[in-house]
Design a protein around this motif. Structure first.
Motif, PDB file in Angstrom:
ATOM      1  N   ALA B 161      32.168  13.590   0.683  1.00 51.09           N
ATOM      2  CA  ALA B 161      32.389  12.835   1.920  1.00 51.09           C
ATOM      3  C   ALA B 161      33.597  13.399   2.667  1.00 51.09           C
ATOM      4  O   ALA B 161      33.562  13.599   3.886  1.00 51.09           O
ATOM      5  N   THR B 162      34.667  13.694   1.929  1.00 52.59           N
ATOM      6  CA  THR B 162      35.875  14.255   2.542  1.00 52.59           C
ATOM      7  C   THR B 162      35.583  15.625   3.146  1.00 52.59           C
ATOM      8  O   THR B 162      35.925  15.907   4.291  1.00 52.59           O
ATOM      9  N   ILE B 163      34.925  16.479   2.355  1.00 46.38           N
ATOM     10  CA  ILE B 163      34.637  17.850   2.801  1.00 46.38           C
ATOM     11  C   ILE B 163      33.782  17.839   4.078  1.00 46.38           C
ATOM     12  O   ILE B 163      34.023  18.601   4.998  1.00 46.38           O
ATOM     13  N   TYR B 164      32.763  16.997   4.115  1.00 43.25           N
ATOM     14  CA  TYR B 164      31.807  17.025   5.232  1.00 43.25           C
ATOM     15  C   TYR B 164      32.068  15.915   6.252  1.00 43.25           C
ATOM     16  O   TYR B 164      31.219  15.665   7.106  1.00 43.25           O
ATOM     17  N   LYS B 165      33.219  15.257   6.148  1.00 43.59           N
ATOM     18  CA  LYS B 165      33.626  14.209   7.105  1.00 43.59           C
ATOM     19  C   LYS B 165      32.533  13.154   7.261  1.00 43.59           C
ATOM     20  O   LYS B 165      32.139  12.792   8.370  1.00 43.59           O
ATOM     21  N   LEU B 166      32.014  12.686   6.135  1.00 41.63           N
ATOM     22  CA  LEU B 166      30.989  11.637   6.159  1.00 41.63           C
ATOM     23  C   LEU B 166      31.626  10.299   5.816  1.00 41.63           C
ATOM     24  O   LEU B 166      32.691  10.235   5.183  1.00 41.63           O
ATOM     25  N   HIS B 167      30.933   9.257   6.202  1.00 37.93           N
ATOM     26  CA  HIS B 167      31.392   7.894   5.985  1.00 37.93           C
ATOM     27  C   HIS B 167      30.743   7.374   4.689  1.00 37.93           C
ATOM     28  O   HIS B 167      29.576   7.651   4.417  1.00 37.93           O
ATOM     29  N   CYS B 168      31.507   6.644   3.893  1.00 40.75           N
ATOM     30  CA  CYS B 168      30.953   6.141   2.630  1.00 40.75           C
ATOM     31  C   CYS B 168      30.421   4.720   2.807  1.00 40.75           C
ATOM     32  O   CYS B 168      31.195   3.783   3.012  1.00 40.75           O
ATOM     33  N   LEU B 169      29.080   4.571   2.776  1.00 40.85           N
ATOM     34  CA  LEU B 169      28.469   3.244   2.971  1.00 40.85           C
ATOM     35  C   LEU B 169      28.577   2.389   1.716  1.00 40.85           C
ATOM     36  O   LEU B 169      28.646   1.174   1.789  1.00 40.85           O
ATOM     37  N   GLU B 170      28.536   3.032   0.539  1.00 36.78           N
ATOM     38  CA  GLU B 170      28.677   2.266  -0.710  1.00 36.78           C
ATOM     39  C   GLU B 170      29.099   3.209  -1.848  1.00 36.78           C
ATOM     40  O   GLU B 170      28.627   4.336  -1.939  1.00 36.78           O
ATOM     41  N   ASP B 171      29.976   2.705  -2.701  1.00 33.15           N
ATOM     42  CA  ASP B 171      30.483   3.490  -3.835  1.00 33.15           C
ATOM     43  C   ASP B 171      29.771   3.096  -5.130  1.00 33.15           C
ATOM     44  O   ASP B 171      29.140   2.044  -5.190  1.00 33.15           O
ATOM     45  N   HIS B 172      29.917   3.913  -6.174  1.00 30.58           N
ATOM     46  CA  HIS B 172      29.456   3.577  -7.536  1.00 30.58           C
ATOM     47  C   HIS B 172      28.002   3.113  -7.550  1.00 30.58           C
ATOM     48  O   HIS B 172      27.698   2.050  -8.087  1.00 30.58           O
ATOM     49  N   ILE B 173      27.118   3.888  -6.954  1.00 30.97           N
ATOM     50  CA  ILE B 173      25.735   3.421  -6.853  1.00 30.97           C
ATOM     51  C   ILE B 173      24.866   3.912  -8.007  1.00 30.97           C
ATOM     52  O   ILE B 173      23.694   3.583  -8.078  1.00 30.97           O
ATOM     53  N   GLN B 174      25.440   4.687  -8.947  1.00 26.34           N
ATOM     54  CA  GLN B 174      24.608   5.163 -10.070  1.00 26.34           C
ATOM     55  C   GLN B 174      24.326   4.016 -11.047  1.00 26.34           C
ATOM     56  O   GLN B 174      25.138   3.097 -11.168  1.00 26.34           O
ATOM     57  N   ASP B 175      23.143   4.060 -11.683  1.00 26.41           N
ATOM     58  CA  ASP B 175      22.705   2.959 -12.552  1.00 26.41           C
ATOM     59  C   ASP B 175      23.589   2.829 -13.788  1.00 26.41           C
ATOM     60  O   ASP B 175      23.855   1.732 -14.252  1.00 26.41           O
TER      61      ASP B 175
END
Lengths: 282, 282
Positions: B161-175
């Motif tokens: 997200a930092t590298i590509y300047k993306l916004h984080c909609l939700e964290d820790h989404i792995q099962d």
């Protein structure tokens, strides 16, 4: 399991499809051609067909002599309620297949499973350096593509050529000869000892130094020959492992029962995956 | 290896790119941010960059705590002339990333590596049951897609997200929480013993009953703690194996040198892959 009028138990075998895969070839080499075959789209589906008694048997690839273990099958074995009742070794012999009438110079695309394309890398770069390579989900899918397009060739088995009525432009095109895959036959039933058997078990050990050594020690004591040992993550804790062990002998042999008792005393948890006649081809 | 004017050795590290992968994150966690990074498109290319001294170091994933060994890396280690000089454990924490301004309801496609999509299967079916899933060659590739399309989200790390300047909609989404990958650091140099080291070796045994037991016996005798054992096909003969063994200790310890002598007497062939400070995180 269904029984026909003459009381003969009908065998039907779940395998990783579509028709023409090495899995189907393995099923036919093991059972002969006089059984029902049910194609499944994933390895998980083959396990579930057997466990829910939709089919009497299933056949799954477990190991390739060059590429190693098939993790998906090993992970399914961990929770599997069916037993391994046989093994079948199949030679992986790739051929270049196309429609009848297609010449090598007509080929614009070569389709196959990623692993098969890799196994024919030298052949392809020597003979078709400029031709596009297309990855398919199986060699049989590639054969289906070749069936519908005169400029597409498939890398698949001679068996797939028969199934899809394709012409074989060249045989034995894989870079390494002696490439074989070992399949396991699954069923809810069990087998009796034949005197030349193999047993597959899963062993969970304590996460302590020397745990694997203490598991192997009783095999040495009872002179039971290990044919195979594989490690997989236990899926319970990070960096905890479960061992897949194959050895010569049957679970109903007195010596094997003693071995299981000793392993239990060592603190190891053992799950019997099955005992079955050892393939002569290993 | 190049030296700058002030005689400080410049470090540059080959990793599996593109920018934003967990491999790059591993490189930065191990070396800090003050080193040169060279992105490679395959694991083989990382090995070859180090072996031909194009870079001073390389970093490759070797094992995931849920998915198990990375075969490609293990196969490269067999013929590798570089040594393992370190290890780095990275937590795999997936996030849902999109352009700034994109809301969850805008998402028409979720892109990621096949394995990451699988690791978020429960989250995706609970939250995005109807949304198309797109398999990419890496999570970083998925992030690049999300960067150029407001309706595409990517599953990747917060680092991507930092590298590509993306916004984080939700964290820790792995099962599954507690999913970690272990990386190896490669170099043509070697390390000195620190007192808390680990050694990785490759062992070829005779293809005889009890061969693995005889390999493990000296580890028990010298009380050297095995942290890991993996089996891979030897690639020489079908159904012959090579063992990857990690144990606590350094190759220059007197006891380790004795162990190697004993293994040789047992008929085992040993290749030292490297000795390096053990990660505290294992």
């Amino acid at each position: 399991m269904t029984q026909s009028a003459n009381n003969k138990i009908e065998i039907n075998v779940a395998y990783l499809g579509p028709a023409g895969t090495y899995s189907q070839l393995a099923a036919m080499e093991f059972f002969g051609s006089d059984v029902g075959l049910v194609d499944c789209s994933t390895i998980d589906d083959v396990f579930s067909a057997v466990e829910t008694a939709q089919t009497t048997h299933g056949i799954v690839p477990v190991e390739n002599s060059t590429e190693g273990a098939i993790n998906n099958t090993q992970d399914c074995l961990v929770d599997c309620s069916a037993k391994i009742i046989g093994e079948q070794i199949v030679s992986i012999e790739h051929s270049l297949l196309a429609q009848s009438g297609t010449k090598k110079s007509d080929i614009r695309r070569i389709a196959s499973h990623k692993q098969s394309l890799a196994q024919c890398r030298n052949y392809l770069s020597a003979n078709f350096p400029q031709v596009e390579q297309l990855e398919c989900s199986s060699n049989a899918e590639a054969a289906i593509l070749a069936q519908s397009d005169a400029n597409t060739a498939a890398i698949a088995s001679g068996f797939a050529a028969t199934i899809y009525k394709l012409h074989c432009l060249e045989d034995h095109i894989q870079d390494k000869s002696n490439n074989r895959t070992r399949f396991l036959v699954l069923s809810l039933g069990e087998t009796e000892a034949t005197g030349e058997d193999k047993t597959s078990i899963l062993v969970y050990t304590e996460n302590k130094p020397g745990a694997l050594f203490r598991v192997l020690e009783p095999f040495e004591k009872y002179q039971l020959s290990l044919t195979k040992i594989e490690t997989r993550p236990s899926k319970k804790e990070a960096w905890e492992y479960v061992f897949f062990i194959d050895f010569e002998g049957h679970a109903k042999d007195r010596i094997t029962m003693e071995l299981f008792d000793v392993l239990k005393v060592c603190g190891a948890e053992v799950k019997l995956l099955g005992s079955y006649p050892a393939s002569k081809l290993v």
